[in-house]
Design an enzyme around this catalytic site. Structure first.
Site, mmCIF file in Angstrom:
data_model
loop_
_atom_site.group_PDB
_atom_site.id
_atom_site.type_symbol
_atom_site.label_atom_id
_atom_site.label_comp_id
_atom_site.label_asym_id
_atom_site.label_seq_id
_atom_site.Cartn_x
_atom_site.Cartn_y
_atom_site.Cartn_z
ATOM 1 N N ARG A 1 -0.875 10.808 14.329
ATOM 2 C CA ARG A 1 -0.997 10.499 12.903
ATOM 3 C C ARG A 1 0.145 11.082 12.090
ATOM 4 O O ARG A 1 0.252 10.847 10.903
ATOM 5 C CB ARG A 1 -2.291 11.115 12.392
ATOM 6 C CG ARG A 1 -3.375 10.031 12.331
ATOM 7 C CD ARG A 1 -4.213 9.972 11.455
ATOM 8 N NE ARG A 1 -5.332 9.572 10.857
ATOM 9 C CZ ARG A 1 -6.425 9.066 11.353
ATOM 10 N NH1 ARG A 1 -6.563 8.869 12.619
ATOM 11 N NH2 ARG A 1 -7.410 8.727 10.583
ATOM 12 N N ARG B 1 -7.961 9.719 2.039
ATOM 13 C CA ARG B 1 -7.507 9.321 3.379
ATOM 14 C C ARG B 1 -6.274 8.424 3.294
ATOM 15 O O ARG B 1 -5.347 8.551 4.096
ATOM 16 C CB ARG B 1 -8.641 8.600 4.131
ATOM 17 C CG ARG B 1 -9.663 9.587 4.674
ATOM 18 C CD ARG B 1 -10.991 8.947 4.941
ATOM 19 N NE ARG B 1 -10.949 7.901 5.942
ATOM 20 C CZ ARG B 1 -11.921 7.000 6.108
ATOM 21 N NH1 ARG B 1 -12.993 7.027 5.332
ATOM 22 N NH2 ARG B 1 -11.830 6.104 7.040
ATOM 23 N N ARG C 1 -20.426 5.672 8.000
ATOM 24 C CA ARG C 1 -19.801 6.980 8.207
ATOM 25 C C ARG C 1 -19.824 7.796 6.924
ATOM 26 O O ARG C 1 -19.640 7.252 5.838
ATOM 27 C CB ARG C 1 -18.345 6.786 8.667
ATOM 28 C CG ARG C 1 -18.214 6.620 10.156
ATOM 29 C CD ARG C 1 -16.852 6.198 10.587
ATOM 30 N NE ARG C 1 -15.738 6.890 9.944
ATOM 31 C CZ ARG C 1 -14.464 6.641 10.212
ATOM 32 N NH1 ARG C 1 -14.150 5.741 11.118
ATOM 33 N NH2 ARG C 1 -13.510 7.296 9.593
ATOM 34 N N ARG D 1 -18.015 -1.070 5.813
ATOM 35 C CA ARG D 1 -18.059 -0.818 7.261
ATOM 36 C C ARG D 1 -19.384 -0.176 7.696
ATOM 37 O O ARG D 1 -19.871 0.747 7.064
ATOM 38 C CB ARG D 1 -16.894 0.092 7.645
ATOM 39 C CG ARG D 1 -16.882 0.490 9.113
ATOM 40 C CD ARG D 1 -15.525 0.903 9.573
ATOM 41 N NE ARG D 1 -15.040 2.138 8.981
ATOM 42 C CZ ARG D 1 -13.823 2.639 9.203
ATOM 43 N NH1 ARG D 1 -12.978 1.996 9.994
ATOM 44 N NH2 ARG D 1 -13.448 3.767 8.639
ATOM 45 N N LYS E 1 -7.764 -0.776 13.653
ATOM 46 C CA LYS E 1 -7.415 -0.099 14.922
ATOM 47 C C LYS E 1 -8.643 -0.021 15.839
ATOM 48 O O LYS E 1 -8.556 -0.331 17.023
ATOM 49 C CB LYS E 1 -6.885 1.330 14.658
ATOM 50 C CG LYS E 1 -5.681 1.394 13.748
ATOM 51 C CD LYS E 1 -5.121 2.806 13.649
ATOM 52 C CE LYS E 1 -6.039 3.820 13.016
ATOM 53 N NZ LYS E 1 -6.318 3.621 11.582
HETATM 54 P P1 ADP Z 1 -9.848 6.208 9.913
HETATM 55 O O1 ADP Z 1 -8.695 5.666 10.689
HETATM 56 O O2 ADP Z 1 -10.797 5.142 9.463
HETATM 57 O O3 ADP Z 1 -9.459 7.167 8.838
HETATM 58 P P2 ADP Z 1 -10.693 7.954 12.119
HETATM 59 O O4 ADP Z 1 -12.004 7.770 12.774
HETATM 60 O O5 ADP Z 1 -9.476 7.631 12.912
HETATM 61 O O6 ADP Z 1 -10.790 7.107 10.798
HETATM 62 O O7 ADP Z 1 -10.544 9.452 11.593
HETATM 63 C C1 ADP Z 1 -11.539 10.088 10.849
HETATM 64 C C2 ADP Z 1 -11.072 11.470 10.475
HETATM 65 O O8 ADP Z 1 -10.876 12.257 11.665
HETATM 66 C C3 ADP Z 1 -9.740 11.538 9.743
HETATM 67 O O9 ADP Z 1 -9.859 11.317 8.344
HETATM 68 C C4 ADP Z 1 -9.292 12.979 10.061
HETATM 69 O O10 ADP Z 1 -10.014 13.924 9.300
HETATM 70 C C5 ADP Z 1 -9.742 13.128 11.526
HETATM 71 N N1 ADP Z 1 -8.684 12.682 12.450
HETATM 72 C C6 ADP Z 1 -8.707 11.590 13.241
HETATM 73 N N2 ADP Z 1 -7.589 11.485 13.961
HETATM 74 C C7 ADP Z 1 -6.806 12.534 13.609
HETATM 75 C C8 ADP Z 1 -5.504 12.975 13.986
HETATM 76 N N3 ADP Z 1 -4.767 12.320 14.884
HETATM 77 N N4 ADP Z 1 -5.028 14.106 13.409
HETATM 78 C C9 ADP Z 1 -5.750 14.803 12.527
HETATM 79 N N5 ADP Z 1 -6.979 14.441 12.107
HETATM 80 C C10 ADP Z 1 -7.518 13.313 12.640
#
Ligand code: ADP
Length: 206
Positions: A87, A165, A154, A121, A13
């Site tokens: 999400r 996750r 990260r 990554r 993404k």
């Molecule tokens: P990835 O898609 O690689 O898991 P992201 O950078 O999108 O990583 O998200 C990292 C973290 O940020 C998630 O594991 C969660 O804790 C939080 N997060 C991101 N987007 C959301 C969302 N839409 N709702 C709730 N928590 C979120």
């Protein structure tokens, strides 16, 4: 237009959203990145979010929705790509009240590939460009191709957090997909790399 990217962590993404931002000037809204910025502050909220992220859990919907709306509402005249939001079905219903989604791309990648992608990554802390020590090495070891900053891993890109996750993703993804399938603008994508970018460009007529 508003483009929404669904898919597991590590499904690509961020890479696609970065591409649309850099090449076509899309406003790239990445909730994970917004939350990581908050964690750099010195506040109880920052500590709380850091804990949630490092445990591989989701931040609560009320806070997430508020953050998205305040960032998105001022950019609605631009082309927008949503990366990591919504999400779950509650977030999707909330978004639906103020934002029309034109395209939903669901990036489907096998779990073993996802794990290798996340473990390898590395990101540029400045421009957020994404690299991988196995698949997409930077030209100069551990430095960003664009601004030459040292790349970072990260905190939540560890084997243990990835499992959590992926579990969170599986728990919430099905109703989300059903929601967008019903709306008729949903497309499952299984290609990767250059072919994936080309497919998306073709659909978006870019
Ligand atoms: P990835 O898609 O690689 O898991 P992201 O950078 O999108 O990583 O998200 C990292 C973290 O940020 C998630 O594991 C969660 O804790 C939080 N997060 C991101 N987007 C959301 C969302 N839409 N709702 C709730 N928590 C979120």
């Amino acid at each position: 237009m508003v483009v929404l990217l669904l898919g597991a962590p590590g499904s690509g993404k961020g890479t696609i959203a970065n591409y649309l931002e850099k090449e076509y000037g899309f406003f790239h809204l990445a909730t994970g990145q917004l939350f990581r910025q908050i964690t750099k502050q010195n506040s109880p909220l920052a500590q709380k979010i850091k804990k949630i992220i490092n445990a591989g859990k989701l931040v609560n919907d009320a806070l997430t929705n508020k953050l998205v709306k305040s960032n998105l509402i001022k950019k609605m005249k631009k082309n927008v790509v949503l990366d990591g939001y919504p999400r779950n079905i509650e977030q999707a219903k909330y978004l639906n009240k103020f934002c029309k989604i034109d395209y939903v791309f669901d990036l489907c990648v096998k779990e073993n590939i996802i794990i290798k992608r996340i473990i390898g990554r590395r990101i540029c802390p400045v421009c957020q460009a994404i690299y991988n020590i196995y698949y997409k090495k930077p030209q100069e070891k551990n430095h960003c191709n664009f601004d030459h900053h040292i790349l970072i891993k990260r905190d939540d890109d560890t084997k243990q957090t990835i499992k959590q996750r992926l579990q969170e993703y599986k728990k919430f993804n099905h109703p989300l997909v059903a929601f967008y399938q019903q709306k008729g603008n949903y497309k499952k994508i299984t290609l990767t790399g250059k072919k994936l970018i080309n497919q998306i460009k073709k659909i978006l007529k870019l």
